[in-house]
Design a protein around this motif. Sequence first.
Motif, PDB file in Angstrom:
ATOM      1  N   LYS A 139       3.084   5.222   1.511  1.00 52.88           N
ATOM      2  CA  LYS A 139       3.970   6.313   1.906  1.00 52.88           C
ATOM      3  C   LYS A 139       5.189   6.456   1.004  1.00 52.88           C
ATOM      4  O   LYS A 139       6.016   7.340   1.236  1.00 52.88           O
ATOM      5  CB  LYS A 139       4.415   6.122   3.354  1.00 52.88           C
ATOM      6  CG  LYS A 139       5.175   4.823   3.619  1.00 52.88           C
ATOM      7  CD  LYS A 139       5.536   4.650   5.097  1.00 52.88           C
ATOM      8  CE  LYS A 139       4.349   4.269   5.935  1.00 52.88           C
ATOM      9  NZ  LYS A 139       4.739   3.911   7.334  1.00 52.88           N
ATOM     10  N   ASP A 140       5.326   5.614  -0.018  1.00 50.69           N
ATOM     11  CA  ASP A 140       6.474   5.672  -0.916  1.00 50.69           C
ATOM     12  C   ASP A 140       5.973   5.497  -2.347  1.00 50.69           C
ATOM     13  O   ASP A 140       5.226   4.562  -2.644  1.00 50.69           O
ATOM     14  CB  ASP A 140       7.490   4.572  -0.583  1.00 50.69           C
ATOM     15  CG  ASP A 140       8.843   4.777  -1.248  1.00 50.69           C
ATOM     16  OD1 ASP A 140       8.858   5.078  -2.460  1.00 50.69           O
ATOM     17  OD2 ASP A 140       9.871   4.606  -0.578  1.00 50.69           O
ATOM     18  N   LYS A 197       5.599   2.262  -4.638  1.00 50.91           N
ATOM     19  CA  LYS A 197       4.482   1.327  -4.526  1.00 50.91           C
ATOM     20  C   LYS A 197       3.239   1.794  -5.283  1.00 50.91           C
ATOM     21  O   LYS A 197       2.252   1.058  -5.368  1.00 50.91           O
ATOM     22  CB  LYS A 197       4.125   1.118  -3.043  1.00 50.91           C
ATOM     23  CG  LYS A 197       5.252   0.515  -2.221  1.00 50.91           C
ATOM     24  CD  LYS A 197       4.850   0.287  -0.777  1.00 50.91           C
ATOM     25  CE  LYS A 197       3.831  -0.815  -0.631  1.00 50.91           C
ATOM     26  NZ  LYS A 197       3.603  -1.193   0.785  1.00 50.91           N
ATOM     27  N   ASP A 204       5.191  11.445   6.603  1.00 52.25           N
ATOM     28  CA  ASP A 204       4.519  10.187   6.282  1.00 52.25           C
ATOM     29  C   ASP A 204       3.097  10.486   5.824  1.00 52.25           C
ATOM     30  O   ASP A 204       2.266  10.968   6.607  1.00 52.25           O
ATOM     31  CB  ASP A 204       4.518   9.296   7.526  1.00 52.25           C
ATOM     32  CG  ASP A 204       3.878   7.936   7.295  1.00 52.25           C
ATOM     33  OD1 ASP A 204       3.200   7.751   6.262  1.00 52.25           O
ATOM     34  OD2 ASP A 204       4.042   7.056   8.158  1.00 52.25           O
ATOM     35  N   ASP A 254       8.852  14.135   1.970  1.00 55.03           N
ATOM     36  CA  ASP A 254       7.775  13.158   1.804  1.00 55.03           C
ATOM     37  C   ASP A 254       8.066  12.322   0.553  1.00 55.03           C
ATOM     38  O   ASP A 254       8.114  12.836  -0.562  1.00 55.03           O
ATOM     39  CB  ASP A 254       6.458  13.922   1.665  1.00 55.03           C
ATOM     40  CG  ASP A 254       5.250  13.052   1.402  1.00 55.03           C
ATOM     41  OD1 ASP A 254       5.407  11.890   0.974  1.00 55.03           O
ATOM     42  OD2 ASP A 254       4.131  13.542   1.618  1.00 55.03           O
ATOM     43  N   LYS A 255       8.262  11.012   0.723  1.00 54.06           N
ATOM     44  CA  LYS A 255       8.681  10.163  -0.395  1.00 54.06           C
ATOM     45  C   LYS A 255       7.583   9.996  -1.446  1.00 54.06           C
ATOM     46  O   LYS A 255       7.878   9.799  -2.625  1.00 54.06           O
ATOM     47  CB  LYS A 255       9.142   8.795   0.126  1.00 54.06           C
ATOM     48  CG  LYS A 255      10.403   8.878   0.986  1.00 54.06           C
ATOM     49  CD  LYS A 255      10.892   7.516   1.438  1.00 54.06           C
ATOM     50  CE  LYS A 255      11.648   6.805   0.337  1.00 54.06           C
ATOM     51  NZ  LYS A 255      12.264   5.544   0.825  1.00 54.06           N
ATOM     52  N   MET A 256       6.325  10.077  -1.047  1.00 56.32           N
ATOM     53  CA  MET A 256       5.253  10.057  -2.045  1.00 56.32           C
ATOM     54  C   MET A 256       5.260  11.345  -2.851  1.00 56.32           C
ATOM     55  O   MET A 256       5.123  11.329  -4.086  1.00 56.32           O
ATOM     56  CB  MET A 256       3.895   9.874  -1.363  1.00 56.32           C
ATOM     57  CG  MET A 256       3.444   8.435  -1.228  1.00 56.32           C
ATOM     58  SD  MET A 256       3.203   7.579  -2.812  1.00 56.32           S
ATOM     59  CE  MET A 256       1.860   8.516  -3.526  1.00 56.32           C
ATOM     60  N   GLN A 267       7.816  13.297  -3.397  1.00 54.63           N
ATOM     61  CA  GLN A 267       9.003  13.326  -4.243  1.00 54.63           C
ATOM     62  C   GLN A 267       8.763  12.567  -5.548  1.00 54.63           C
ATOM     63  O   GLN A 267       9.169  13.010  -6.620  1.00 54.63           O
ATOM     64  CB  GLN A 267      10.190  12.718  -3.490  1.00 54.63           C
ATOM     65  CG  GLN A 267      10.690  13.559  -2.317  1.00 54.63           C
ATOM     66  CD  GLN A 267      11.491  14.765  -2.764  1.00 54.63           C
ATOM     67  OE1 GLN A 267      12.281  14.675  -3.677  1.00 54.63           O
ATOM     68  NE2 GLN A 267      11.283  15.891  -2.096  1.00 54.63           N
ATOM     69  N   THR A 300      18.510   2.438  -0.855  1.00 55.46           N
ATOM     70  CA  THR A 300      17.057   2.301  -0.797  1.00 55.46           C
ATOM     71  C   THR A 300      16.625   2.212   0.661  1.00 55.46           C
ATOM     72  O   THR A 300      16.277   1.152   1.170  1.00 55.46           O
ATOM     73  CB  THR A 300      16.597   1.059  -1.577  1.00 55.46           C
ATOM     74  OG1 THR A 300      17.331  -0.078  -1.098  1.00 55.46           O
ATOM     75  CG2 THR A 300      16.862   1.235  -3.060  1.00 55.46           C
ATOM     76  N   GLU A 305      14.462   2.980   4.166  1.00 57.96           N
ATOM     77  CA  GLU A 305      13.167   3.337   4.717  1.00 57.96           C
ATOM     78  C   GLU A 305      13.276   4.732   5.320  1.00 57.96           C
ATOM     79  O   GLU A 305      14.371   5.225   5.598  1.00 57.96           O
ATOM     80  CB  GLU A 305      12.762   2.344   5.816  1.00 57.96           C
ATOM     81  CG  GLU A 305      12.441   0.947   5.303  1.00 57.96           C
ATOM     82  CD  GLU A 305      11.907   0.055   6.402  1.00 57.96           C
ATOM     83  OE1 GLU A 305      11.575   0.586   7.485  1.00 57.96           O
ATOM     84  OE2 GLU A 305      11.817  -1.159   6.182  1.00 57.96           O
ATOM     85  N   ALA A 306      12.128   5.385   5.504  1.00 52.42           N
ATOM     86  CA  ALA A 306      12.136   6.717   6.102  1.00 52.42           C
ATOM     87  C   ALA A 306      12.679   6.634   7.528  1.00 52.42           C
ATOM     88  O   ALA A 306      12.581   5.581   8.182  1.00 52.42           O
ATOM     89  CB  ALA A 306      10.726   7.295   6.111  1.00 52.42           C
TER      90      ALA A 306
END
Length: 489
Positions: free
Chosen positions: A141-142, A145, A283, A333-335, A337, A415, A417-418
């Motif tokens: 989800k990020d 990773k 997510d 959405d962090k992915m 982004q 940094t 978390e969502a």
Amino acid sequence: MTQEAYVTQGPLTTEAGAPVADNQNSETAGVGGPVLIQDQSLLEKLAHFNRERIPERVVHARGAGAYGTFTLTRDVSRWTRAAFLSEVGKQTETFLRFSTVAGNLGSADAVRDPRGFALKFYTEDGNYDLVGNNTPVFFIKDAIKFPDFIHTQKRDPYTGSQEADNVWDFWGLSPESTHQVTWLFGDRGIPATLRHMNGYGSHTYQWNNAAGEIFWVKYHFKTDQGIKNLTQEEANKLAGEDPDSHQRDLRQAIEAGDFPSWTVQVQIMPAAEAANYRFNPFDLTKVWPHEDYPPIEIGKLELNRNPENVFAEVEQSIFSPAHFVPGIGPSPDKMLQGRLFAYGDAHRYRVGINADHLPVNRPHATEARTNSRDGFLYDGRHKGAKNYEPNSFGGPFQTDKPLWSATAVSGATGTHEAPGHAEDSDFVQAGNLYRLMSEDEKSRLIENLAGFIAKVSRDGIAERAVNNFRQADGDFGKRLEAAVQALRG
């Protein structure tokens, strides 16, 4: 803009257009003597041959593609001001590239792997790229990773092979992957053809209307050919006998006039509902249940024209989720982004800074007007135009009209978390998916997972992997544990 027709008749020439006298024999110093460096036809051929390949994609290297049309079948102007979605019946030219994720350029099609579903809309406001997969969720989800995840799927730097230890070590230590892994090892993990699978935008995107209202949206492309899949045994056989099975099937279907199509649907969430939704709607490891946001049919996608050259149009095609048009934009959405940067950066390295100038990538329904100049493969298209803005020479100018609407942010940088939501579990949706399966589907899922987990070298890695599925569903974990133990002795 159209390409000039390639002239095939007449004398063979060098790249510079000079006629070639002899294309069978190199120039030598006498009969049987050494080859001369002055044979520029030979040197040009060899030099070009050495450079015929560009670096393959790190992920999604193995691909096939086709052109088509998207036809809008529903008025969606209440949700978006995107011009290509403005009128029922309106058609937009598209290019769709399918791909596997982990395999290299020469790998087989019929393998257990997610399939990329990258769609380019050649709209009148420029190209809009929707870069998704054949699954509605993903492993992480990020984006921070993502390199680590892909390293586990690719060849180990020491052994040169994909290692079960690496794959399951990462998945076991990343519980968020449990939902996607359940998808991947279920029946839909190996599509029978590219025509017989769904596509998904996967990420959450922003739609904004003429009044500036914001809606969050997810895209679904439901195959009109019906879902068809391969068992592991069928795939193993097909991959060995015909590594190009999916690419060949797509090309031949279009050649025969059997044009594949997909019904296009969207799920729409008013922006105000996102903050208090039961889980984080941005997510990427989760779906929006249809009972919460029913899919709405908005159009039809048809593929009806094959590329004329696979390298020029499939391999050199580029897609970036940062390619938006007015009325459509990103979400938190962090992915997503992370992908907004990573995809364009990959193309600038792999194809070149002027990759957008290639026919498959440049706008088809409008013309790009930029101040960018020079660089590898620059074609001089701007001629004597000024390369700065503002200018007094009739150059392009800013519109002062943002493509998407602003979203509120607050708090300190860091940094983080969502944001947490009531049902932000890594396991709930994986368990729901398992419980939706028939008994036969569950048995095949267990068999597929156990066969791979049993290959790891350490008991701890295997136990941790199984435990994630146990937390998704007790029966799931119990059956998988027994199957792994039986295989590992």
